[in-house]
Design a protein around this motif. Structure first.
Motif, PDB file in Angstrom:
ATOM      1  N   ARG A 103      72.943  -9.922  39.826  1.00  0.00           N
ATOM      2  CA  ARG A 103      73.393 -10.161  38.344  1.00  0.00           C
ATOM      3  C   ARG A 103      74.561 -11.418  38.573  1.00  0.00           C
ATOM      4  NH1 ARG A 103      77.671  -6.900  37.931  1.00  0.00           N
ATOM      5  NH2 ARG A 103      77.509  -5.293  39.557  1.00  0.00           N
ATOM      6  N   LEU A 104      74.499 -12.323  37.371  1.00  0.00           N
ATOM      7  CA  LEU A 104      75.635 -13.002  36.973  1.00  0.00           C
ATOM      8  C   LEU A 104      76.198 -12.047  36.166  1.00  0.00           C
ATOM      9  CD1 LEU A 104      73.795 -16.432  36.726  1.00  0.00           C
ATOM     10  CD2 LEU A 104      74.789 -15.573  38.784  1.00  0.00           C
ATOM     11  N   ASN A 105      77.932 -12.643  36.176  1.00  0.00           N
ATOM     12  CA  ASN A 105      78.602 -11.678  35.470  1.00  0.00           C
ATOM     13  C   ASN A 105      79.911 -12.844  34.795  1.00  0.00           C
ATOM     14  OD1 ASN A 105      80.595  -9.969  34.168  1.00  0.00           O
ATOM     15  ND2 ASN A 105      81.005  -9.078  36.080  1.00  0.00           N
ATOM     16  N   VAL A 106      79.571 -13.154  33.555  1.00  0.00           N
ATOM     17  CA  VAL A 106      80.796 -13.875  32.909  1.00  0.00           C
ATOM     18  C   VAL A 106      81.554 -13.184  31.740  1.00  0.00           C
ATOM     19  CG1 VAL A 106      79.467 -16.062  33.468  1.00  0.00           C
ATOM     20  CG2 VAL A 106      79.141 -14.742  31.161  1.00  0.00           C
ATOM     21  N   GLY A 107      82.706 -13.572  31.461  1.00  0.00           N
ATOM     22  CA  GLY A 107      83.400 -12.686  30.464  1.00  0.00           C
ATOM     23  C   GLY A 107      84.977 -13.289  30.142  1.00  0.00           C
ATOM     24  N   VAL A 139      84.152 -15.525  36.173  1.00  0.00           N
ATOM     25  CA  VAL A 139      83.055 -15.784  36.495  1.00  0.00           C
ATOM     26  C   VAL A 139      82.690 -15.292  37.910  1.00  0.00           C
ATOM     27  CG1 VAL A 139      81.252 -17.905  37.192  1.00  0.00           C
ATOM     28  CG2 VAL A 139      82.894 -18.144  35.248  1.00  0.00           C
ATOM     29  N   GLY A 140      81.508 -14.636  38.051  1.00  0.00           N
ATOM     30  CA  GLY A 140      81.152 -13.909  39.371  1.00  0.00           C
ATOM     31  C   GLY A 140      80.048 -13.552  39.513  1.00  0.00           C
ATOM     32  N   ILE A 141      79.631 -13.168  40.722  1.00  0.00           N
ATOM     33  CA  ILE A 141      78.194 -12.565  40.887  1.00  0.00           C
ATOM     34  C   ILE A 141      78.215 -11.206  41.402  1.00  0.00           C
ATOM     35  CG2 ILE A 141      78.402 -13.204  43.250  1.00  0.00           C
ATOM     36  CD1 ILE A 141      75.298 -13.982  43.119  1.00  0.00           C
ATOM     37  N   VAL A 153      75.700   2.267  41.996  1.00  0.00           N
ATOM     38  CA  VAL A 153      76.965   1.699  42.516  1.00  0.00           C
ATOM     39  C   VAL A 153      76.877   0.357  42.485  1.00  0.00           C
ATOM     40  CG1 VAL A 153      78.199   1.376  44.756  1.00  0.00           C
ATOM     41  CG2 VAL A 153      77.189   3.574  44.282  1.00  0.00           C
ATOM     42  N   GLY A 154      77.916  -0.541  42.016  1.00  0.00           N
ATOM     43  CA  GLY A 154      77.823  -2.097  42.157  1.00  0.00           C
ATOM     44  C   GLY A 154      78.908  -2.771  42.831  1.00  0.00           C
ATOM     45  N   PHE A 155      78.827  -4.036  43.339  1.00  0.00           N
ATOM     46  CA  PHE A 155      79.702  -4.700  43.886  1.00  0.00           C
ATOM     47  C   PHE A 155      79.867  -6.024  43.342  1.00  0.00           C
ATOM     48  CE2 PHE A 155      81.363  -7.531  47.250  1.00  0.00           C
ATOM     49  CZ  PHE A 155      82.509  -6.979  47.571  1.00  0.00           C
ATOM     50  N   ASP A 156      80.993  -6.284  42.964  1.00  0.00           N
ATOM     51  CA  ASP A 156      81.309  -7.772  42.291  1.00  0.00           C
ATOM     52  C   ASP A 156      82.239  -8.654  43.066  1.00  0.00           C
ATOM     53  OD1 ASP A 156      79.995  -7.798  39.051  1.00  0.00           O
ATOM     54  OD2 ASP A 156      80.206  -5.955  39.875  1.00  0.00           O
ATOM     55  N   ILE A 157      81.813  -9.924  43.198  1.00  0.00           N
ATOM     56  CA  ILE A 157      82.960 -10.891  43.663  1.00  0.00           C
ATOM     57  C   ILE A 157      82.827 -12.049  42.726  1.00  0.00           C
ATOM     58  CG2 ILE A 157      80.873 -11.959  45.305  1.00  0.00           C
ATOM     59  CD1 ILE A 157      83.247 -12.646  46.987  1.00  0.00           C
ATOM     60  N   GLY A 158      84.254 -12.437  42.421  1.00  0.00           N
ATOM     61  CA  GLY A 158      84.442 -13.681  41.429  1.00  0.00           C
ATOM     62  C   GLY A 158      85.611 -14.234  41.362  1.00  0.00           C
ATOM     63  N   GLY A 159      85.919 -14.802  40.410  1.00  0.00           N
ATOM     64  CA  GLY A 159      87.382 -15.510  40.077  1.00  0.00           C
ATOM     65  C   GLY A 159      87.683 -15.259  38.733  1.00  0.00           C
ATOM     66  N   LEU A 160      89.056 -15.181  38.209  1.00  0.00           N
ATOM     67  CA  LEU A 160      89.558 -15.188  37.132  1.00  0.00           C
ATOM     68  C   LEU A 160      90.284 -16.460  36.912  1.00  0.00           C
ATOM     69  CD1 LEU A 160      90.153 -13.158  34.769  1.00  0.00           C
ATOM     70  CD2 LEU A 160      92.354 -12.567  35.837  1.00  0.00           C
ATOM     71  N   HIS A 161      89.812 -17.143  35.950  1.00  0.00           N
ATOM     72  CA  HIS A 161      90.296 -18.618  35.707  1.00  0.00           C
ATOM     73  C   HIS A 161      91.489 -18.733  34.764  1.00  0.00           C
ATOM     74  CE1 HIS A 161      86.913 -20.481  38.207  1.00  0.00           C
ATOM     75  NE2 HIS A 161      86.257 -19.185  37.809  1.00  0.00           N
TER      76      HIS A 161
END
Length: 203
Positions: A103-107, A139-141, A153-161
């Motif tokens: 999944r794509l994760n934005v917020g 923005v992350g995946i 269970v979930g694992f996310d990797i991304g960046g806070l801009h």
């Protein structure tokens, strides 16, 4: 740290793929509650699954403690600590029907992040880095955390801009090279990396 993160990612991918196969017959959940851990501290989240591919999540978290490792910046070695307090709203989108565990994760997030760096060789050589510009984007995946009933269970990797932190010298000794390099150091730049492991329950 990067090698460990990559190993965790690979392990998560394999285990979540197996979980996706085992859970393929599970009933879709309407809601999910979860607990997570990341560099920004432990967090709690509540999700509403609008569809099998679209989820809205609200989360909040906080952290206060010492940095796990010392960092070399501008020729000096620094120990440090950090404090965070945040909340955010996120939209998760599953772009691939066949691989519904991706999944794509934005917020956006609102809150504050503050860190202190202290030269291990000179206590009078120290800096404060404060992020209080709101809101900020994320923005992350993500992998796993499928919208099904039961434990997930979930694992996310991304960046806070962000627009960058405000850096202030808090000691009597100031090093221009350090001041210049802090914004280019991992964890103190405009983009703050995030790795998050989450355990939830769908119902």
């Amino acid at each position: 740290t990067l090698y460990i993160s990559f190993a965790v990612l690979l392990t998560a991918l394999f285990s979540l793929d197996a979980q996706a196969q085992d859970d393929s017959a599970k009933e879709m959940a309407e809601y999910n509650v979860s607990a997570g851990i990341s560099p920004f501290g432990p967090s709690l989240g509540f999700s509403h699954h609008l569809s099998a591919k679209t989820t809205v999540q609200v989360g909040f978290g906080a952290f206060s403690g010492d940095n796990p490792v010392d960092q070399e910046i501008g020729g000096a070695t620094f120990t440090g600590d950090a404090e965070t307090n945040w909340m955010g709203i996120f939209l998760n989108l599953g772009p691939f029907e066949e691989y519904d565990w991706i999944r794509l994760n934005v917020g956006i997030g609102i809150g504050g992040i503050e860190g202190n760096l202290i030269d291990v060789a000179d206590a009078n050589h120290s800096y404060n880095i404060r992020y209080d510009n709101n809101p900020v984007g994320y923005v992350g995946i993500g992998f796993g955390a499928r919208p099904v009933k039961g434990v997930n269970v979930g694992f996310d990797i991304g960046g806070l801009h962000t627009s960058g932190g405000d850096i202030t010298a808090t000691g009597t000794n100031i090093n221009a090279d350090v001041l210049e390099e802090i914004p280019n150091t991992l964890g103190y730049g405009r983009v703050l990396p995030n790795l998050q492991l989450t355990v939830g329950y769908g119902f």
